[in-house]
Design a protein around this motif. Structure first.
Motif, PDB file in Angstrom:
ATOM      1  N   LEU A   1      14.660   3.151   9.752  1.00 48.90           N
ATOM      2  CA  LEU A   1      14.736   1.889   9.013  1.00 48.90           C
ATOM      3  C   LEU A   1      13.514   1.023   9.272  1.00 48.90           C
ATOM      4  CD1 LEU A   1      18.531   1.143   9.471  1.00 48.90           C
ATOM      5  CD2 LEU A   1      17.376   1.804   7.340  1.00 48.90           C
ATOM      6  N   THR A   2      13.063   0.983  10.506  1.00 51.95           N
ATOM      7  CA  THR A   2      11.851   0.223  10.836  1.00 51.95           C
ATOM      8  C   THR A   2      10.644   0.792  10.102  1.00 51.95           C
ATOM      9  OG1 THR A   2      12.719  -0.412  12.998  1.00 51.95           O
ATOM     10  CG2 THR A   2      10.321  -0.496  12.722  1.00 51.95           C
ATOM     11  N   ARG A   3      10.516   2.112  10.115  1.00 52.33           N
ATOM     12  CA  ARG A   3       9.394   2.750   9.417  1.00 52.33           C
ATOM     13  C   ARG A   3       9.442   2.466   7.918  1.00 52.33           C
ATOM     14  NH1 ARG A   3       9.562   8.717  12.172  1.00 52.33           N
ATOM     15  NH2 ARG A   3       8.780   8.109  14.211  1.00 52.33           N
ATOM     16  N   LEU A   4      10.639   2.555   7.337  1.00 48.83           N
ATOM     17  CA  LEU A   4      10.779   2.297   5.900  1.00 48.83           C
ATOM     18  C   LEU A   4      10.430   0.844   5.561  1.00 48.83           C
ATOM     19  CD1 LEU A   4      13.975   4.429   5.285  1.00 48.83           C
ATOM     20  CD2 LEU A   4      11.750   4.768   4.174  1.00 48.83           C
ATOM     21  N   ALA A   5      10.796  -0.067   6.425  1.00 41.17           N
ATOM     22  CA  ALA A   5      10.440  -1.476   6.216  1.00 41.17           C
ATOM     23  C   ALA A   5       8.927  -1.664   6.383  1.00 41.17           C
ATOM     24  CB  ALA A   5      11.209  -2.374   7.184  1.00 41.17           C
ATOM     25  N   ASP A   6       8.349  -1.025   7.394  1.00 37.02           N
ATOM     26  CA  ASP A   6       6.897  -1.134   7.614  1.00 37.02           C
ATOM     27  C   ASP A   6       6.107  -0.545   6.445  1.00 37.02           C
ATOM     28  OD1 ASP A   6       7.353  -2.335  10.052  1.00 37.02           O
ATOM     29  OD2 ASP A   6       6.881  -0.545  11.246  1.00 37.02           O
ATOM     30  N   LYS A   7       6.645   0.500   5.829  1.00 34.01           N
ATOM     31  CA  LYS A   7       5.975   1.138   4.686  1.00 34.01           C
ATOM     32  C   LYS A   7       6.201   0.364   3.391  1.00 34.01           C
ATOM     33  CE  LYS A   7       5.953   5.843   6.518  1.00 34.01           C
ATOM     34  NZ  LYS A   7       6.383   7.243   6.309  1.00 34.01           N
ATOM     35  N   GLY A   8       7.076  -0.635   3.433  1.00 34.82           N
ATOM     36  CA  GLY A   8       7.319  -1.451   2.255  1.00 34.82           C
ATOM     37  C   GLY A   8       8.380  -0.904   1.324  1.00 34.82           C
ATOM     38  N   ALA A   9       9.123   0.111   1.764  1.00 34.47           N
ATOM     39  CA  ALA A   9      10.170   0.688   0.925  1.00 34.47           C
ATOM     40  C   ALA A   9      11.470  -0.106   1.022  1.00 34.47           C
ATOM     41  CB  ALA A   9      10.419   2.146   1.317  1.00 34.47           C
TER      42      ALA A   9
ATOM     43  N   PHE B   1       0.877  -1.160   0.000  1.00 39.08           N
ATOM     44  CA  PHE B   1       0.000   0.000   0.000  1.00 39.08           C
ATOM     45  C   PHE B   1       0.914   1.210   0.000  1.00 39.08           C
ATOM     46  CE2 PHE B   1       1.034  -1.094   4.306  1.00 39.08           C
ATOM     47  CZ  PHE B   1       1.265   0.111   4.930  1.00 39.08           C
ATOM     48  N   PHE B   2       0.390   2.340  -0.391  1.00 38.17           N
ATOM     49  CA  PHE B   2       1.258   3.509  -0.477  1.00 38.17           C
ATOM     50  C   PHE B   2       1.180   4.343   0.781  1.00 38.17           C
ATOM     51  CE2 PHE B   2       2.237   7.886  -1.262  1.00 38.17           C
ATOM     52  CZ  PHE B   2       3.492   7.761  -1.821  1.00 38.17           C
ATOM     53  N   GLN B   3       2.330   4.718   1.288  1.00 38.39           N
ATOM     54  CA  GLN B   3       2.450   5.656   2.378  1.00 38.39           C
ATOM     55  C   GLN B   3       3.604   6.575   2.029  1.00 38.39           C
ATOM     56  OE1 GLN B   3       2.479   3.278   6.036  1.00 38.39           O
ATOM     57  NE2 GLN B   3       1.956   5.147   7.114  1.00 38.39           N
ATOM     58  N   SER B   4       3.337   7.869   1.997  1.00 39.62           N
ATOM     59  CA  SER B   4       4.391   8.827   1.670  1.00 39.62           C
ATOM     60  C   SER B   4       5.546   8.716   2.655  1.00 39.62           C
ATOM     61  CB  SER B   4       3.850  10.258   1.722  1.00 39.62           C
ATOM     62  OG  SER B   4       2.940  10.476   0.688  1.00 39.62           O
ATOM     63  N   LEU B   5       6.724   9.010   2.162  1.00 32.17           N
ATOM     64  CA  LEU B   5       7.906   9.012   3.013  1.00 32.17           C
ATOM     65  C   LEU B   5       8.184  10.436   3.488  1.00 32.17           C
ATOM     66  CD1 LEU B   5      10.275   6.681   0.949  1.00 32.17           C
ATOM     67  CD2 LEU B   5       8.567   6.053   2.663  1.00 32.17           C
ATOM     68  N   SER B   6       8.652  10.546   4.709  1.00 35.79           N
ATOM     69  CA  SER B   6       9.035  11.857   5.244  1.00 35.79           C
ATOM     70  C   SER B   6      10.311  12.313   4.542  1.00 35.79           C
ATOM     71  CB  SER B   6       9.280  11.759   6.750  1.00 35.79           C
ATOM     72  OG  SER B   6      10.473  11.015   7.007  1.00 35.79           O
ATOM     73  N   ASP B   7      10.671  13.551   4.738  1.00 39.02           N
ATOM     74  CA  ASP B   7      11.901  14.078   4.129  1.00 39.02           C
ATOM     75  C   ASP B   7      13.124  13.276   4.579  1.00 39.02           C
ATOM     76  OD1 ASP B   7      10.418  16.008   2.808  1.00 39.02           O
ATOM     77  OD2 ASP B   7      10.919  17.612   4.216  1.00 39.02           O
ATOM     78  N   SER B   8      13.194  12.965   5.865  1.00 39.73           N
ATOM     79  CA  SER B   8      14.333  12.197   6.380  1.00 39.73           C
ATOM     80  C   SER B   8      14.341  10.775   5.820  1.00 39.73           C
ATOM     81  CB  SER B   8      14.304  12.160   7.908  1.00 39.73           C
ATOM     82  OG  SER B   8      14.468  13.460   8.424  1.00 39.73           O
ATOM     83  N   GLU B   9      13.166  10.168   5.726  1.00 38.44           N
ATOM     84  CA  GLU B   9      13.083   8.826   5.139  1.00 38.44           C
ATOM     85  C   GLU B   9      13.518   8.857   3.679  1.00 38.44           C
ATOM     86  OE1 GLU B   9       9.401   7.144   7.906  1.00 38.44           O
ATOM     87  OE2 GLU B   9       8.971   8.123   5.992  1.00 38.44           O
TER      88      GLU B   9
END
Length: 125
Positions: free
Chosen positions: A48-56, A3-11
């Motif tokens: 890194l956890t957030r990026l993995a959870d978002k599927g990136a 699913f799509f979730q925008s990434l923050s600037d830092s991500e």
């Protein structure tokens, strides 16, 4: 990405590094790369956890360390981001998006020609 979730600037900064490096990354590598930001281990780990959870990113365990790989290419991410923008803000209408984007200023003949060629290609004309 499921699913799509925008990434923050830092991500996005982290993802750009991952995409550009072409290699797997670890927390310790990212700590060195982003040392100028003053990010601590916990900060990098959270991103890194957030990026993995978002599927990136996808994660593999290697010994005691996690190794991170891109789960999508940069082009795929931008495509998903653009589609999400059009779907969520313009009810799926590319025409409404383009109207808002150009804000009544019009486009050049060259841009109009490029858009026409692109739409013709996409429509299989």
């Amino acid at each position: 990405m499921k699913f799509f979730q925008s990434l923050s600037d830092s991500e996005m900064e982290i993802m750009r590094y991952v995409w550009d490096s072409g290699e797997a990354v670890t927390t310790s590598i990212l700590l060195e790369v982003f040392a100028h930001k003053g990010w601590k281990v916990q900060t990098i780990s959270t991103f890194l956890t957030r990026l993995a959870d978002k599927g990136a990113l996808r994660v593999e365990k290697r010994g005691k360390a996690n190794v991170y790989f891109p789960a999508v290419t940069e082009a795929e991410y931008h495509e998903l981001e653009a589609r999400h923008l059009v779907d969520s803000k313009y009810h799926g209408s590319v025409l409404d998006f383009l109207t808002a984007f150009y804000g009544g200023k019009g486009i050049s003949a060259r841009e109009a020609d490029e858009l026409k060629r692109w739409f013709d290609r996409e429509a299989g004309v």
